[in-house]
Scaffold this active site. Structure first.
Site, PDB file in Angstrom:
ATOM      1  N   HIS A  45       0.825  -1.208   0.000  1.00 53.88           N
ATOM      2  CA  HIS A  45       0.000   0.000   0.000  1.00 53.88           C
ATOM      3  C   HIS A  45       0.859   1.259   0.000  1.00 53.88           C
ATOM      4  O   HIS A  45       0.534   2.256  -0.654  1.00 53.88           O
ATOM      5  CB  HIS A  45      -0.920  -0.032   1.224  1.00 53.88           C
ATOM      6  CG  HIS A  45      -1.782   1.161   1.375  1.00 53.88           C
ATOM      7  ND1 HIS A  45      -1.602   2.092   2.389  1.00 53.88           N
ATOM      8  CD2 HIS A  45      -2.836   1.612   0.642  1.00 53.88           C
ATOM      9  CE1 HIS A  45      -2.511   3.035   2.272  1.00 53.88           C
ATOM     10  NE2 HIS A  45      -3.276   2.781   1.234  1.00 53.88           N
ATOM     11  N   GLU A  48       2.100   1.858  -3.475  1.00 56.20           N
ATOM     12  CA  GLU A  48       1.008   2.414  -4.288  1.00 56.20           C
ATOM     13  C   GLU A  48       0.921   3.931  -4.105  1.00 56.20           C
ATOM     14  O   GLU A  48       0.784   4.678  -5.072  1.00 56.20           O
ATOM     15  CB  GLU A  48      -0.303   1.737  -3.889  1.00 56.20           C
ATOM     16  CG  GLU A  48      -1.521   2.309  -4.578  1.00 56.20           C
ATOM     17  CD  GLU A  48      -2.661   2.611  -3.627  1.00 56.20           C
ATOM     18  OE1 GLU A  48      -3.122   3.777  -3.602  1.00 56.20           O
ATOM     19  OE2 GLU A  48      -3.087   1.699  -2.903  1.00 56.20           O
ATOM     20  N   HIS A  49       1.035   4.395  -2.873  1.00 58.83           N
ATOM     21  CA  HIS A  49       1.011   5.836  -2.610  1.00 58.83           C
ATOM     22  C   HIS A  49       2.234   6.532  -3.216  1.00 58.83           C
ATOM     23  O   HIS A  49       2.122   7.608  -3.813  1.00 58.83           O
ATOM     24  CB  HIS A  49       0.999   6.093  -1.095  1.00 58.83           C
ATOM     25  CG  HIS A  49      -0.368   6.063  -0.490  1.00 58.83           C
ATOM     26  ND1 HIS A  49      -0.882   7.096   0.247  1.00 58.83           N
ATOM     27  CD2 HIS A  49      -1.335   5.115  -0.518  1.00 58.83           C
ATOM     28  CE1 HIS A  49      -2.109   6.797   0.651  1.00 58.83           C
ATOM     29  NE2 HIS A  49      -2.397   5.588   0.216  1.00 58.83           N
ATOM     30  N   GLU A 125      -4.411   7.851   7.863  1.00 63.50           N
ATOM     31  CA  GLU A 125      -5.419   6.945   7.312  1.00 63.50           C
ATOM     32  C   GLU A 125      -5.717   5.814   8.304  1.00 63.50           C
ATOM     33  O   GLU A 125      -6.878   5.439   8.505  1.00 63.50           O
ATOM     34  CB  GLU A 125      -4.909   6.375   5.982  1.00 63.50           C
ATOM     35  CG  GLU A 125      -5.934   5.592   5.196  1.00 63.50           C
ATOM     36  CD  GLU A 125      -5.416   5.116   3.847  1.00 63.50           C
ATOM     37  OE1 GLU A 125      -6.149   4.369   3.177  1.00 63.50           O
ATOM     38  OE2 GLU A 125      -4.278   5.464   3.469  1.00 63.50           O
TER      39      GLU A 125
END
Length: 421
Positions: A45, A48-49, A125
């Site tokens: 993840h 991905e960012h 998040e």
């Protein structure tokens, strides 16, 4: 649909839609949180960012301005088994989108300063997620079902693990997982079928990483219990059962079973718990398929004083399902509902790109719409009965988030186990 492979082994799937004016372009990589080790949980993840945070020739702002200037959308998502980077643009702007996504895919800098900022974004998040108990309980449900297997790990990762990750960790993980044999490019919309292969070859022909990685170990359904204490106004509860892997030929039977039990406003759970008794605002079920397993989950959020009644009613409905199965009317209604939602889901280029990209990556095959409709129509009550038997073949998993667990911990998780019919 068109399928072909570049000389470097990269698979391309294309669904031309001549009547569209947009085109959706996606890069699918078969890697997610289940491919991580405990030390790097959350790295898929984070990568991905970071692919949006600047390349050798573009800053993060440049990337955003580029897509805004052509009226397009660019985004990405990470799941437990795959990561997707995608853009939706007007057909004439496809070359711009392909070049920009290739630049992000191959030339991201992983600048230490940007990495530090993005870690903080993800920590926010995670904090937001922790403050949303009706989301968090689903992660706890995975832990109750699969124990310490990677499929039960958080996609977002853990704070201490994220803080320890360095740019080289991201590069090394990409070198291991971002391979041509692990990647699919999916395109759907109004495309020039003659020019497209050359366009993709131009920007992705240099992709040379190949060679298979270790195959993930399949999980064992454990049927455990997980409780997370939190001062909330409601108890958030998940009951989870064994389900079907993504390639299971009887998957549609499980989907139809889900529709009848908790998949819509006419379902048994919604009608009995919300409409008839007013015990919950939100109550539903869903089925999640993985490459080698699946999980069927029921969720309800209710006031602590009503928790026992909600659980009792849910277990009564499940016992009735185990004994009597579905009715013919429920099966017929479910088929029409499923066929309608399937056809409606194919009306946008992005949903079609998602479908063909995921199918190629996870299954290596593609059913036509007519084939899918035929498979839905072919489902029998006996097929559904076998899915019910699978669900109740083991004690169910139970997860809860709330101020106490007195009512939840008292539930017998093996009370629904039935012998195979």
């Amino acid at each position: 649909m068109i399928r072909y492979t570049l000389q470097n082994g990269l698979r391309i799937v294309v669904e031309p839609i001549p009547t569209a004016r947009s085109v959706s372009f996606g890069i699918w990589v078969r890697t997610g949180s289940r491919d991580e080790t405990p030390e790097v949980n959350g790295i898929s993840h984070l990568i991905e960012h970071m692919l949006f945070k600047g390349t050798a020739k573009r800053s993060a702002k440049d990337i955003a301005v580029l897509f805004d200037s052509i009226g397009g959308n660019v985004n990405a998502f990470t799941s437990k088994e795959y990561t997707c980077y995608y853009a939706k643009v007007l057909d004439k702007h496809l070359p711009i989108a392909v070049e920009a996504l290739a630049d992000m895919f191959f030339e991201s800098r992983f600048d230490a300063g940007e990495l530090a900022k993005e870690k903080n974004v993800i920590l926010e998040e995670i904090a937001m997620y922790e403050d949303t108990p009706d989301d968090k309980v689903h992660d706890e449900a995975s832990r109750a079902a699969f124990g310490d297997h990677p499929l039960a790990w958080s996609i977002l990762g853990l704070e201490d693990r994220l803080r320890a990750l360095r740019p080289d960790d991201l590069r090394n993980y990409m070198a291991r997982q971002y391979r041509t044999d692990n990647t699919v490019i999916a395109v759907a919309g109004h495309v020039d079928e003659q020019a497209l292969p050359g366009l993709i070859e131009r920007y992705f022909g240099r992709f040379e990483r190949s060679g298979g990685g270790p195959k993930p170990e399949p999980p064992v359904f454990r049927g455990g219990y997980v409780y997370h204490h939190k001062q909330t106004e409601q108890h958030h509860i998940c009951l989870s059962f064994p389900g079907c892997p993504i390639g299971d030929p009887k998957l549609y039977a499980m989907v139809l079973l889900n529709n009848a039990l908790g998949g819509g406003m006419s379902s048994r759970l919604f009608q009995e718990i919300r409409e008839k008794r007013g015990l919950a605002y939100s109550v539903y079920s869903y089925h999640t398929s993985y490459a080698d397993s699946g999980i069927f989950t029921i969720y309800a959020g209710t006031a602590p004083k009503q928790t026992k009644e909600v659980l009792d009613v849910t277990l009564e409905l499940l016992a009735e399902l185990a004994d009597k199965g579905l009715t013919e009317a429920e099966l017929v209604r479910g088929k029409e509902q499923l066929k309608g939602s399937l056809i409606l889901s194919l009306e946008s280029t992005s949903s079609r790109m998602n479908r063909i990209g995921k199918n190629e990556l996870m299954l290596g095959r593609h059913d036509t719409l007519d084939e899918m409709l035929e498979r839905i129509d072919a489902v029998t009550l006996d097929d559904v009965r076998k899915m019910i038997d699978r669900m109740f073949s083991a004690p169910f998993a139970l997860a809860a988030v709330g101020p106490d667990d007195a009512a939840v911990s008292a539930v017998r998780r093996d009370g629904l186990v039935r012998s195979a019919h």
